[in-house]
Scaffold this active site. Structure first.
Site, PDB file in Angstrom:
ATOM      1  N   ARG A  56      40.464  34.203  15.049  1.00  0.00           N
ATOM      2  CA  ARG A  56      39.590  34.436  16.194  1.00  0.00           C
ATOM      3  C   ARG A  56      40.416  34.912  17.369  1.00  0.00           C
ATOM      4  O   ARG A  56      40.106  34.678  18.584  1.00  0.00           O
ATOM      5  CB  ARG A  56      39.186  32.800  16.675  1.00  0.00           C
ATOM      6  N   TYR A  91      26.125  26.116   5.810  1.00  0.00           N
ATOM      7  CA  TYR A  91      25.256  26.484   7.190  1.00  0.00           C
ATOM      8  C   TYR A  91      23.880  26.882   6.618  1.00  0.00           C
ATOM      9  O   TYR A  91      22.870  26.529   7.383  1.00  0.00           O
ATOM     10  CB  TYR A  91      25.969  27.790   7.862  1.00  0.00           C
ATOM     11  N   ASP A 116      30.890  37.898  12.282  1.00  0.00           N
ATOM     12  CA  ASP A 116      30.739  36.616  11.867  1.00  0.00           C
ATOM     13  C   ASP A 116      30.489  36.399  10.399  1.00  0.00           C
ATOM     14  O   ASP A 116      29.969  37.273   9.910  1.00  0.00           O
ATOM     15  CB  ASP A 116      29.662  35.854  12.989  1.00  0.00           C
ATOM     16  N   ARG A 119      36.861  34.868  23.068  1.00  0.00           N
ATOM     17  CA  ARG A 119      36.774  34.428  24.369  1.00  0.00           C
ATOM     18  C   ARG A 119      37.951  34.160  25.155  1.00  0.00           C
ATOM     19  O   ARG A 119      37.859  34.122  26.275  1.00  0.00           O
ATOM     20  CB  ARG A 119      35.753  33.141  24.591  1.00  0.00           C
ATOM     21  N   ARG A 153      31.339  41.315  26.537  1.00  0.00           N
ATOM     22  CA  ARG A 153      30.200  40.472  26.309  1.00  0.00           C
ATOM     23  C   ARG A 153      29.247  40.315  27.255  1.00  0.00           C
ATOM     24  O   ARG A 153      28.049  40.199  26.874  1.00  0.00           O
ATOM     25  CB  ARG A 153      30.928  39.016  25.847  1.00  0.00           C
TER      26      ARG A 153
HETATM   27  O1  CP3 Z   1      38.757  36.345  14.191  1.00  0.00           O
HETATM   28  C1  CP3 Z   1      38.202  37.162  15.062  1.00  0.00           C
HETATM   29  O2  CP3 Z   1      38.691  37.572  16.055  1.00  0.00           O
HETATM   30  C2  CP3 Z   1      37.166  38.098  14.574  1.00  0.00           C
HETATM   31  C3  CP3 Z   1      35.810  37.541  14.746  1.00  0.00           C
HETATM   32  C4  CP3 Z   1      35.275  36.151  14.029  1.00  0.00           C
HETATM   33  C5  CP3 Z   1      34.200  35.357  14.758  1.00  0.00           C
HETATM   34  N1  CP3 Z   1      33.855  34.493  13.960  1.00  0.00           N
HETATM   35  C6  CP3 Z   1      33.838  35.963  16.006  1.00  0.00           C
HETATM   36  C7  CP3 Z   1      33.068  34.560  16.973  1.00  0.00           C
HETATM   37  C8  CP3 Z   1      35.506  35.634  12.835  1.00  0.00           C
HETATM   38  C9  CP3 Z   1      36.390  35.876  11.623  1.00  0.00           C
HETATM   39  C10 CP3 Z   1      34.632  34.471  12.828  1.00  0.00           C
HETATM   40  C11 CP3 Z   1      34.495  33.398  11.800  1.00  0.00           C
HETATM   41  C12 CP3 Z   1      33.696  32.471  11.553  1.00  0.00           C
HETATM   42  N2  CP3 Z   1      32.456  32.006  12.277  1.00  0.00           N
HETATM   43  C13 CP3 Z   1      34.041  31.061  10.947  1.00  0.00           C
HETATM   44  C14 CP3 Z   1      35.210  31.021  10.030  1.00  0.00           C
HETATM   45  C15 CP3 Z   1      36.547  30.765  10.822  1.00  0.00           C
HETATM   46  C16 CP3 Z   1      36.704  29.290  11.564  1.00  0.00           C
HETATM   47  O3  CP3 Z   1      36.599  29.071  12.654  1.00  0.00           O
HETATM   48  O4  CP3 Z   1      36.605  28.581  10.811  1.00  0.00           O
HETATM   49  C17 CP3 Z   1      33.213  30.002  11.191  1.00  0.00           C
HETATM   50  C18 CP3 Z   1      33.045  28.933  10.744  1.00  0.00           C
HETATM   51  C19 CP3 Z   1      32.009  30.678  11.980  1.00  0.00           C
HETATM   52  C20 CP3 Z   1      30.854  30.421  12.509  1.00  0.00           C
HETATM   53  C21 CP3 Z   1      30.660  30.417  14.054  1.00  0.00           C
HETATM   54  N3  CP3 Z   1      30.636  31.505  14.814  1.00  0.00           N
HETATM   55  C22 CP3 Z   1      30.742  29.185  14.939  1.00  0.00           C
HETATM   56  C23 CP3 Z   1      30.738  27.813  14.551  1.00  0.00           C
HETATM   57  C24 CP3 Z   1      30.766  29.682  16.177  1.00  0.00           C
HETATM   58  C25 CP3 Z   1      30.372  28.965  17.483  1.00  0.00           C
HETATM   59  C26 CP3 Z   1      31.557  28.347  18.024  1.00  0.00           C
HETATM   60  C27 CP3 Z   1      32.776  29.367  18.276  1.00  0.00           C
HETATM   61  O5  CP3 Z   1      33.988  29.223  17.539  1.00  0.00           O
HETATM   62  O6  CP3 Z   1      32.952  29.999  19.053  1.00  0.00           O
HETATM   63  C28 CP3 Z   1      30.508  31.124  16.013  1.00  0.00           C
HETATM   64  C29 CP3 Z   1      30.430  32.231  17.376  1.00  0.00           C
HETATM   65  C30 CP3 Z   1      31.487  33.099  17.416  1.00  0.00           C
HETATM   66  N4  CP3 Z   1      32.076  33.932  16.341  1.00  0.00           N
HETATM   67  C31 CP3 Z   1      32.089  33.682  18.705  1.00  0.00           C
HETATM   68  C32 CP3 Z   1      32.984  34.769  18.330  1.00  0.00           C
HETATM   69  C33 CP3 Z   1      33.670  35.463  19.019  1.00  0.00           C
HETATM   70  C34 CP3 Z   1      31.753  33.120  19.910  1.00  0.00           C
HETATM   71  C35 CP3 Z   1      30.333  33.684  20.424  1.00  0.00           C
HETATM   72  C36 CP3 Z   1      30.438  34.121  21.914  1.00  0.00           C
HETATM   73  O7  CP3 Z   1      31.093  35.082  22.314  1.00  0.00           O
HETATM   74  O8  CP3 Z   1      29.820  33.329  22.609  1.00  0.00           O
END
Ligand code: CP3
Length: 340
Positions: free
Chosen positions: A26, A153, A76, A30, A39
Site C-alpha cells: 500500500r 467481498y 485494487d 494516502r 486524488r
Molecule cells: O499497494 C499499493 O500501493 C497498490 C494499490 C493497492 C490498493 N489496494 C489501493 C487502494 C493494493 C495492492 C490494494 C489491495 C487491497 N485492496 C487489498 C489487499 C491488501 C490488504 O490491505 O489486505 C484489500 C483487502 C483491498 C480492498 C480495499 N480497498 C479496502 C478494504 C479499501 C478501503 C480501506 C483502505 O485500506 O483504504 C480499499 C481502498 C483503497 N485501495 C485505497 C487505495 C489507495 C484508498 C482509496 C482512497 O484513495 O480513498
C-alpha cells in the site's frame, strides 16, 4: 527491457545482492500528500484507478519520493468482482461497498469469467504507461486478491468484522462456494497473465482474509485455489501473502510460488523453519512500529533484519502501511533497511 535495480528479482532467485531490497504494501496511496493532490483532482479512487495516466503517475510516486526498490501498480483487488459483473463503490472513510452481492447458486448466472483485455483494459494500459515511464528503474509488481478474499467481498458486499455471511456459505453450500471460487480463480489467472503480458515483472496474490478461516477450511476453500493460480503463472515470480494464516505456513512452503509474505504476528525464525530455505520471505515489520520514535523505528527495523539474516528476504511491513503514517517515518524504515 533491462531492469537497472533488479535487487528484488535477484533476491528471489537467491543470487548475490548488495543489500536487502525493500518496498511497502500500500505504498501508492494516502500516506503521500502528492497522492492526495492527484486524488483530489478526480471524483474519487475509482476514477483515479480507471485513468491510466494518473494511475501510472501515483504508481511511480513512491519510487521517486520514498526510494523503494519496486513499484506496485495502482489499482485494487476488487476490480475482479467488477470485471465478473459485480461492480463496487468506494465509500469515503468506509471502504468498498457492492450494491449487489452473490448469495447462492442462482446468483452465479449474473457473473461471467473476466475478460481482462476488455473489462480490465484500464489496468493493462496503466501498466504499459508505468513501464514506459519507469524506463527500467525498478521492477513493477502486478497483483490480485486471492480467490477466498475476493469471495468474501462478493458474498458479504463490504468489509466486515466477522465475515459471517461468507463463512456461513462455506458450511451451508460448499458446492456453490466451490463454483464461485472456481470462477474467481479462472478470472484471476487470466488477469494476472494479462498484467504480465502488459509488463508486470512479478505478481503478488493478497489473501487478506486468510486468517479468519479454520485450517481445514483454509486448505479446502483457499489454499487449493491459490495453488491453482501459482501453477498457472509460470512467466514471472509469484508472491503469496496470506495474512493471519500462521497455521498454513508449512503448507504454503510446499506450493509452487517463489515468495511468501509474512505478517507481523509470524515469528521470523519459526516461519523460516516451517517454510524451508528455498522460498524468499517478505515482510514483516509491524505497521504500527512506524508510529514510534525515530530511535525505536531504527531498532525494530534492525531487529527484523537480523532475524531474516542469511536467508532470502525482501523487506516490507507485515501488512499495508497505515494511511496516517508520516512519510518521513516510512523513509527512515527504508533507509534503515538500505544501510543495514
Ligand atoms: O499497494 C499499493 O500501493 C497498490 C494499490 C493497492 C490498493 N489496494 C489501493 C487502494 C493494493 C495492492 C490494494 C489491495 C487491497 N485492496 C487489498 C489487499 C491488501 C490488504 O490491505 O489486505 C484489500 C483487502 C483491498 C480492498 C480495499 N480497498 C479496502 C478494504 C479499501 C478501503 C480501506 C483502505 O485500506 O483504504 C480499499 C481502498 C483503497 N485501495 C485505497 C487505495 C489507495 C484508498 C482509496 C482512497 O484513495 O480513498
Amino acid at each position: 527491457m533491462e531492469i537497472k535495480n533488479d535487487l528484488i528479482l535477484r533476491a528471489i532467485r537467491g543470487e548475490k545482492i548488495e543489500r536487502t531490497p525493500v518496498w511497502l504494501m500500500r505504498q501508492a496511496g494516502r500516506i503521500l500528500p502528492e497522492y492526495r493532490a492527484v486524488r483530489n483532482s478526480v471524483s474519487g479512487f475509482i476514477e483515479l484507478a480507471k485513468t491510466p495516466e494518473l494511475a501510472a503517475e501515483v504508481t511511480i510516486q513512491p519510487v521517486d519520493l520514498l526510494g523503494v526498490d519496486a513499484a506496485i501498480i495502482f489499482s485494487d483487488i476488487l476490480v475482479i468482482p467488477e470485471a465478473m459483473g459485480l461492480p463496487y463503490e468506494m465509500v469515503e472513510k468506509k471502504g468498498p461497498w457492492f450494491p449487489s452481492t452473490v448469495n447462492g447458486p442462482s446468483d452465479l448466472k449474473k457473473l461471467r469469467i473476466a475478460n481482462p483485455q476488455e473489462d480490465l483494459h484500464y489496468v493493462l494500459e496503466a501498466i504499459k504507461i508505468t513501464k514506459k515511464a519507469l524506463n527500467g528503474r525498478v521492477p513493477l509488481i502486478g497483483f490480485a486478491g486471492a480467490p477466498w478474499t475476493i469471495f468474501a467481498y462478493m458474498v458479504e458486499g463490504s468489509g466486515s468484522k466477522t465475515f459471517s455471511k461468507s463463512r456461513a456459505a462455506l458450511y451451508l453450500d460448499p458446492e456453490f462456494s466451490h463454483k464461485l471460487l472456481d470462477m474467481i480463480t479462472n478470472s484471476t489467472i487470466k488477469y494476472l497473465k494479462a498484467q504480465i503480458t502488459a509488463g508486470a515483472n512479478l505478481v503478488q496474490v493478497f489473501d487478506s482474509w486468510a486468517g479468519i478461516l479454520p485450517p481445514s477450511h483454509y486448505a479446502e476453500f483457499s489454499l487449493q485455489y491459490i495453488e491453482k493460480i501459482c501453477n498457472a503463472i509460470t512467466e514471472v515470480p509469484v508472491t503469496v501473502f496470506a495474512k493471519g494464516a500462521y497455521f498454513a505456513r508449512e503448507a504454503l512452503g510446499k506450493i509452487n510460488c517463489d515468495t511468501i509474505g509474512l505478517d507481523w504476528n509470524m515469528d521470523i525464525k519459526e516461519s523460516r523453519t516451517l517454510i524451508g530455505s528455498e522460498k524468499a520471505l517478505q515482510g514483516n515489520l509491524d505497521p504500527a512500529a512506524l508510529y514510534g520514535s525515530d530511535k525505536s523505528i531504527v531498532a525494530s527495523t534492525q531487529n527484523m533484519m537480523k532475524a531474516f539474516e542469511g536467508s532470502k528476504h525482501i523487506a516490507n511491513l507485515g501488512h499495508g502501511v497505515y494511511p496516517d503514517i508520516d512519510p518521513e517515518k516510512v523513509k527512515l524504515f527504508i533507509q534503515t533497511v538500505k544501510t543495514y
